[in-house]
Write a protein that holds these residues in place. Structure first.
Motif, PDB file in Angstrom:
ATOM      1  N   LEU A 133      -6.065   4.952  -8.356  1.00 12.15           N
ATOM      2  CA  LEU A 133      -5.923   5.132  -9.801  1.00 12.15           C
ATOM      3  C   LEU A 133      -4.665   4.449 -10.338  1.00 12.15           C
ATOM      4  CD1 LEU A 133      -7.044   8.844 -10.077  1.00 12.15           C
ATOM      5  CD2 LEU A 133      -8.159   6.896 -11.199  1.00 12.15           C
ATOM      6  N   ILE A 134      -3.696   4.157  -9.460  1.00  9.91           N
ATOM      7  CA  ILE A 134      -2.492   3.457  -9.910  1.00  9.91           C
ATOM      8  C   ILE A 134      -2.818   2.020 -10.317  1.00  9.91           C
ATOM      9  CG2 ILE A 134      -1.735   2.564  -7.669  1.00  9.91           C
ATOM     10  CD1 ILE A 134       0.457   4.107 -10.456  1.00  9.91           C
TER      11      ILE A 134
ATOM     12  N   GLN B 238       0.827  -1.211   0.000  1.00 13.35           N
ATOM     13  CA  GLN B 238       0.000   0.000   0.000  1.00 13.35           C
ATOM     14  C   GLN B 238       0.857   1.255   0.000  1.00 13.35           C
ATOM     15  OE1 GLN B 238      -2.475   1.173   3.465  1.00 13.35           O
ATOM     16  NE2 GLN B 238      -4.198   0.966   2.060  1.00 13.35           N
ATOM     17  N   ARG B 239       1.882   1.282   0.842  1.00 15.48           N
ATOM     18  CA  ARG B 239       2.780   2.458   0.872  1.00 15.48           C
ATOM     19  C   ARG B 239       3.450   2.655  -0.483  1.00 15.48           C
ATOM     20  NH1 ARG B 239       4.137   0.409   6.044  1.00 15.48           N
ATOM     21  NH2 ARG B 239       6.041  -0.528   5.210  1.00 15.48           N
ATOM     22  N   TYR B 240       3.900   1.557  -1.070  1.00 13.66           N
ATOM     23  CA  TYR B 240       4.573   1.639  -2.363  1.00 13.66           C
ATOM     24  C   TYR B 240       3.617   2.153  -3.445  1.00 13.66           C
ATOM     25  CZ  TYR B 240       6.711   0.062  -6.732  1.00 13.66           C
ATOM     26  OH  TYR B 240       7.210  -0.001  -8.010  1.00 13.66           O
ATOM     27  N   LEU B 241       2.403   1.626  -3.463  1.00  7.58           N
ATOM     28  CA  LEU B 241       1.434   2.020  -4.490  1.00  7.58           C
ATOM     29  C   LEU B 241       1.013   3.474  -4.331  1.00  7.58           C
ATOM     30  CD1 LEU B 241      -0.784  -1.196  -4.592  1.00  7.58           C
ATOM     31  CD2 LEU B 241       0.849  -0.426  -6.332  1.00  7.58           C
ATOM     32  N   LYS B 242       0.895   3.942  -3.096  1.00  9.58           N
ATOM     33  CA  LYS B 242       0.554   5.343  -2.873  1.00  9.58           C
ATOM     34  C   LYS B 242       1.659   6.257  -3.396  1.00  9.58           C
ATOM     35  CE  LYS B 242      -2.543   4.974   1.108  1.00  9.58           C
ATOM     36  NZ  LYS B 242      -2.734   5.311   2.542  1.00  9.58           N
ATOM     37  N   GLU B 243       2.910   5.900  -3.141  1.00  8.55           N
ATOM     38  CA  GLU B 243       4.026   6.719  -3.610  1.00  8.55           C
ATOM     39  C   GLU B 243       4.105   6.693  -5.136  1.00  8.55           C
ATOM     40  OE1 GLU B 243       6.891   9.486  -3.294  1.00  8.55           O
ATOM     41  OE2 GLU B 243       5.624   8.677  -1.679  1.00  8.55           O
ATOM     42  N   LEU B 244       3.880   5.522  -5.716  1.00 10.61           N
ATOM     43  CA  LEU B 244       3.873   5.414  -7.174  1.00 10.61           C
ATOM     44  C   LEU B 244       2.748   6.245  -7.769  1.00 10.61           C
ATOM     45  CD1 LEU B 244       5.390   3.947  -9.461  1.00 10.61           C
ATOM     46  CD2 LEU B 244       3.710   2.092  -9.269  1.00 10.61           C
ATOM     47  N   ALA B 245       1.568   6.187  -7.134  1.00 12.40           N
ATOM     48  CA  ALA B 245       0.434   6.982  -7.601  1.00 12.40           C
ATOM     49  C   ALA B 245       0.741   8.473  -7.517  1.00 12.40           C
ATOM     50  CB  ALA B 245      -0.808   6.647  -6.776  1.00 12.40           C
ATOM     51  N   ARG B 246       1.362   8.887  -6.402  1.00 14.44           N
ATOM     52  CA  ARG B 246       1.692  10.310  -6.255  1.00 14.44           C
ATOM     53  C   ARG B 246       2.636  10.770  -7.367  1.00 14.44           C
ATOM     54  NH1 ARG B 246       1.256  13.936  -2.329  1.00 14.44           N
ATOM     55  NH2 ARG B 246       0.529  12.355  -0.848  1.00 14.44           N
ATOM     56  N   ASN B 247       3.638   9.969  -7.664  1.00 16.88           N
ATOM     57  CA  ASN B 247       4.583  10.344  -8.715  1.00 16.88           C
ATOM     58  C   ASN B 247       3.893  10.459 -10.068  1.00 16.88           C
ATOM     59  OD1 ASN B 247       6.647  10.334  -6.836  1.00 16.88           O
ATOM     60  ND2 ASN B 247       7.354   8.269  -7.347  1.00 16.88           N
ATOM     61  N   ARG B 248       3.076   9.476 -10.402  1.00 20.42           N
ATOM     62  CA  ARG B 248       2.420   9.472 -11.714  1.00 20.42           C
ATOM     63  C   ARG B 248       1.401  10.610 -11.822  1.00 20.42           C
ATOM     64  NH1 ARG B 248       3.024   3.939 -13.200  1.00 20.42           N
ATOM     65  NH2 ARG B 248       5.261   3.582 -12.948  1.00 20.42           N
ATOM     66  N   LEU B 249       0.641  10.840 -10.749  1.00 21.30           N
ATOM     67  CA  LEU B 249      -0.383  11.882 -10.789  1.00 21.30           C
ATOM     68  C   LEU B 249       0.235  13.276 -10.777  1.00 21.30           C
ATOM     69  CD1 LEU B 249      -2.939  10.139  -8.456  1.00 21.30           C
ATOM     70  CD2 LEU B 249      -3.424  10.898 -10.799  1.00 21.30           C
ATOM     71  N   ALA B 250       1.339  13.446 -10.055  1.00 19.36           N
ATOM     72  CA  ALA B 250       2.025  14.737 -10.068  1.00 19.36           C
ATOM     73  C   ALA B 250       2.585  15.032 -11.454  1.00 19.36           C
ATOM     74  CB  ALA B 250       3.141  14.747  -9.025  1.00 19.36           C
ATOM     75  N   GLU B 251       3.171  14.011 -12.070  1.00 20.29           N
ATOM     76  CA  GLU B 251       3.720  14.184 -13.422  1.00 20.29           C
ATOM     77  C   GLU B 251       2.618  14.563 -14.415  1.00 20.29           C
ATOM     78  OE1 GLU B 251       6.402  11.665 -16.675  1.00 20.29           O
ATOM     79  OE2 GLU B 251       5.492  10.651 -14.953  1.00 20.29           O
ATOM     80  N   ALA B 252       1.480  13.851 -14.347  1.00 17.46           N
ATOM     81  CA  ALA B 252       0.382  14.140 -15.270  1.00 17.46           C
ATOM     82  C   ALA B 252      -0.232  15.509 -14.981  1.00 17.46           C
ATOM     83  CB  ALA B 252      -0.686  13.048 -15.159  1.00 17.46           C
ATOM     84  N   SER B 253      -0.392  15.841 -13.697  1.00 13.43           N
ATOM     85  CA  SER B 253      -0.978  17.139 -13.337  1.00 13.43           C
ATOM     86  C   SER B 253      -0.081  18.282 -13.774  1.00 13.43           C
ATOM     87  CB  SER B 253      -1.226  17.198 -11.825  1.00 13.43           C
ATOM     88  OG  SER B 253      -2.138  16.203 -11.410  1.00 13.43           O
ATOM     89  N   ASP B 254       1.222  18.127 -13.585  1.00 12.99           N
ATOM     90  CA  ASP B 254       2.171  19.155 -14.029  1.00 12.99           C
ATOM     91  C   ASP B 254       2.084  19.353 -15.539  1.00 12.99           C
ATOM     92  OD1 ASP B 254       3.018  19.414 -11.431  1.00 12.99           O
ATOM     93  OD2 ASP B 254       4.898  18.314 -11.711  1.00 12.99           O
TER      94      ASP B 254
END
Length: 228
Positions: A168-169, A115-131
């Motif tokens: 969403l990840i 869960q911790r890993y997936l949350k961090e992966l989701a944050r990276n992907r969503l930040a990249e897409a949002s940027d």
């Protein structure tokens, strides 16, 4: 809140929630993950709510049959990451390894680590897409937060704060990017007007397919449990 169980095979978890505004017992089954919640007045004994649930047992079980079964993340579980099914395996070292067809996790209890890993992966992907979409729109957002929301996949506040479901990840990358484009579009149009959807299309392109995927498959992303 208190948790009880409706007797039977299998027993059904019941969440009892008291509300000062409740005048009678109400029963709700989440359309996303099948959680059964009973809301009752503060002065009503719990046994009355449990008796009410037993009266409605057939109705509750018939509704739950329409929901996908809960999957507890553990070794041997098939888990979608980036929309690709991967088998959870034991990692030989101390780091999570994400490969085609598998995700290797260290330790004996993979749920919380995953869960911790997936949350961090989701944050990276969503930040990249949002940027990416914010730059394309010529707007900026104030913050990005992740939650395990059950009623929406994302939101945008009036002061430019973006919120996403970390689950969403588990969806295909195109779906994650669509949700990011959708929420970033709200930085310009805080509504769901024709003008808003025109902004979404300008940012993302044809969005009908990922939007339909969420309608048809999104509830299934909530079936996975990580030892919460």
């Amino acid at each position: 809140m208190a948790t009880h169980h409706l007797p039977g095979d299998p027993p059904v978890p019941l969440i009892l929630r008291r509300s000062a505004r409740a005048r009678r017992i109400s029963l709700r089954i989440s359309s996303l993950d099948g959680r059964v919640t009973l809301t009752l007045p503060k002065s009503l004994p719990e046994r009355a709510a449990l008796a009410f649930a037993e009266e409605k047992a057939d109705w509750i079980r018939s509704h739950l049959e329409k929901h996908p079964e809960t999957v507890e993340a553990g070794f041997g579980t098939v888990l979608p990451v980036d929309g690709q099914n991967r088998v959870v395996e034991r990692a030989p070292g101390r780091r999570i390894q994400l490969d085609a067809g598998r995700i290797a996790v260290p330790g004996d209890n993979p749920g919380r680590v995953l869960q911790r890993y997936l949350k961090e992966l989701a944050r990276n992907r969503l930040a990249e897409a949002s940027d990416f979409y914010a730059a394309r729109l010529g707007k900026s957002y104030s913050r990005l937060t992740l939650r395990d929301t059950r009623s929406r996949w994302g939101s945008c506040t009036a002061d430019g704060g973006l919120m996403y479901s970390w689950r969403l990840i588990l969806a295909p990358p195109a779906v994650l990017r669509y949700v990011a484009a959708h929420e970033v579009a709200h930085l310009q149009e805080m509504n769901h007007s024709a003008a808003f959807w025109a902004v979404v299309e300008r940012l993302y392109g044809q969005y009908e397919a990922p939007r339909a995927w969420l309608r048809e498959n999104g509830a299934g992303l909530h079936r996975y449990r990580f030892g919460e």
